[in-house]
Design a protein around this motif. Sequence first.
Motif, short mmCIF file in Angstrom:
data_model
loop_
_atom_site.label_atom_id
_atom_site.label_comp_id
_atom_site.label_asym_id
_atom_site.label_seq_id
_atom_site.Cartn_x
_atom_site.Cartn_y
_atom_site.Cartn_z
N LYS A 113 -6.52 -0.20 -3.93
CA LYS A 113 -6.57 -0.96 -3.30
C LYS A 113 -7.76 -2.25 -3.05
N ILE A 144 -7.80 5.66 -4.88
CA ILE A 144 -6.82 5.23 -3.91
C ILE A 144 -7.82 4.09 -3.64
N GLN A 145 -9.05 4.20 -2.86
CA GLN A 145 -9.71 2.86 -2.41
C GLN A 145 -9.88 1.51 -3.54
N CYS A 203 1.71 9.31 -2.86
CA CYS A 203 2.36 10.64 -1.86
C CYS A 203 4.02 10.79 -2.58
N THR A 240 -3.17 8.24 2.17
CA THR A 240 -3.92 7.92 2.87
C THR A 240 -4.70 9.92 3.53
N GLU A 241 -5.74 10.10 2.88
CA GLU A 241 -7.03 10.86 3.74
C GLU A 241 -5.93 12.45 2.54
N GLN A 279 -1.48 13.62 6.39
CA GLN A 279 -0.65 13.66 7.66
C GLN A 279 1.05 14.15 7.41
N CYS A 295 -0.72 13.39 1.24
CA CYS A 295 -1.53 12.47 2.49
C CYS A 295 -1.15 13.71 2.99
N SER A 312 -9.85 18.82 1.34
CA SER A 312 -9.98 16.94 0.57
C SER A 312 -9.87 16.60 -0.57
N GLU A 327 -9.57 9.92 -3.35
CA GLU A 327 -9.62 8.96 -2.32
C GLU A 327 -10.21 8.11 -2.95
N GLU A 342 4.08 6.33 -0.49
CA GLU A 342 2.87 5.26 -0.46
C GLU A 342 1.93 5.80 -0.86
#
Length: 180
Positions: free
Chosen positions: A84, A80-81, A16, A24-25, A38, A36, A72, A77, A21
């Motif tokens: 990870k 990214i998974q 992001c 996320t979402e 957030q 992200c 979304s 996503e 980082e």
Amino acid sequence: MALATTIKKMREEAMCSICLEMMTEPLSIDCGHSFCCQCIEGTLENLQVTSSLREPQCPLCRAPFQRESLRSNKQLENLIQTVKEIDSERLCEEHGEQLRLFCEDDMRLLCWRCERSPQHSGHSMALVEDVCPGYKEKLQKAVTKLREQDDQCQGLKLITKKQIRKWQGPYSSFEVQKPL
């Protein structure tokens, strides 16, 4: 080497640009950039507080967008998974293969391709999961010994400080006067 470079590029794309980082979402905006959830929501809230007249702009390219256009990004996503999951695996930097072997001569983790290289020819190899308990026990013994040595050093340090104070005695507060 190519796999490691590819994974590095994937990791960069999954970052992001607001929080720096792994996203996320992730949410995408009209211009195609993703952030992200957030982070972009926080940007919108800050904009409302500072200036309700301005239209939201993409933090990267400054293209205008509407809150309603946030959507979304499931594909990102999933990517990214996957990144990870790859990060959680130990991979050889040279070959991109999993590090499942331990070279007891060089005390290094190796992949199957490294094992077959001339550098490790004739070396004693074992599976990581087989040698792990033995090295864990050795490490625990070493930590225990280091703690004991630290305790001894602290004790000697205290004794030395007491001895210095004793040597200084009652005369330590006197100043030596220089002749006039």
